[in-house]
Design an enzyme around this catalytic site. Sequence first.
Site, PDB file in Angstrom:
ATOM      1  N   ASP A  73      46.155  34.986  44.389  1.00 35.44           N
ATOM      2  CA  ASP A  73      46.204  34.081  43.259  1.00 35.44           C
ATOM      3  C   ASP A  73      47.676  33.942  42.853  1.00 35.44           C
ATOM      4  O   ASP A  73      48.514  34.751  43.253  1.00 35.44           O
ATOM      5  CB  ASP A  73      45.359  34.681  42.123  1.00 35.44           C
TER       6      ASP A  73
ATOM      7  N   ASP B  19      49.092  32.489  39.230  1.00 36.12           N
ATOM      8  CA  ASP B  19      49.297  32.855  37.826  1.00 36.12           C
ATOM      9  C   ASP B  19      48.754  34.244  37.517  1.00 36.12           C
ATOM     10  O   ASP B  19      47.578  34.524  37.748  1.00 36.12           O
ATOM     11  CB  ASP B  19      48.586  31.851  36.907  1.00 36.12           C
TER      12      ASP B  19
END
Length: 248
Positions: A12, A14
């Site tokens: 991922d 963020d």
Amino acid sequence: MENNTRTLLLFDVDGTLTASRQIIKDDMADFMVQINKKVCCGLVGGSDLEKITEQMGGKEALHKLDYVFAENGLAAYKKGETIAIMSLIKKMGEEKLQELINYALGYLANLKLPAKRGTFVEFRNGMINFCPVGRSCSQEERNVFGKLDQEENIRGNMVKCLREKFSADGWVFSIGGQISIDAYPDGWDKRYCLQYVEKDFDTIHFFGDKVEKGGNDHEIYSDPRTIGHKVVSPEDTKKQVSELLGMN
């Protein structure tokens, strides 16, 4: 772990490689280059390619990675080359899109917040992003909303209402990042990207921070095709990956 072309690390963006909506720090960027020499690496984010490119330090940095899956993999790239692009409009149709957007705008209009700025609805190729505070908010305003959201469950309450009204139409809703909610067709969460890699790798590790149910990393984190790792910051990501690859 020895160098292994049959192992893939998926990240991922963020909260995992960067602070929310911030540009990757130099030490983390250097770390990604190091681990990509040991194993294949890829990104899977909810944002579009432009935003991911900005966060990761430009096209040159992205092209060093084996895979980039923007918009949960609906825009898929390998070594900078396009694999596939999917369209939300073709999948859901204009009528369903407008019904959802109109309801969400009405809901957001009735929220009283410390600040409201611009871009409350962002239409992407593979999802719609709703943002109560507005995506053009300052970092300070973002942080204030993030703290208030933790205290009052603003996004969680909105997601509950959206699910009650629109799940039957095939929409799925999840809390993403620090300030927003993602809406996408059922099956178009981050697991979508796995179709492009599951046959080429024996082991796929996924690292993400929003892994609890309702978070936009939950489905891929808990998928049987991946080994999920919950992280709490880019520093924690670096620590866990170093331990996994025996780099300590």
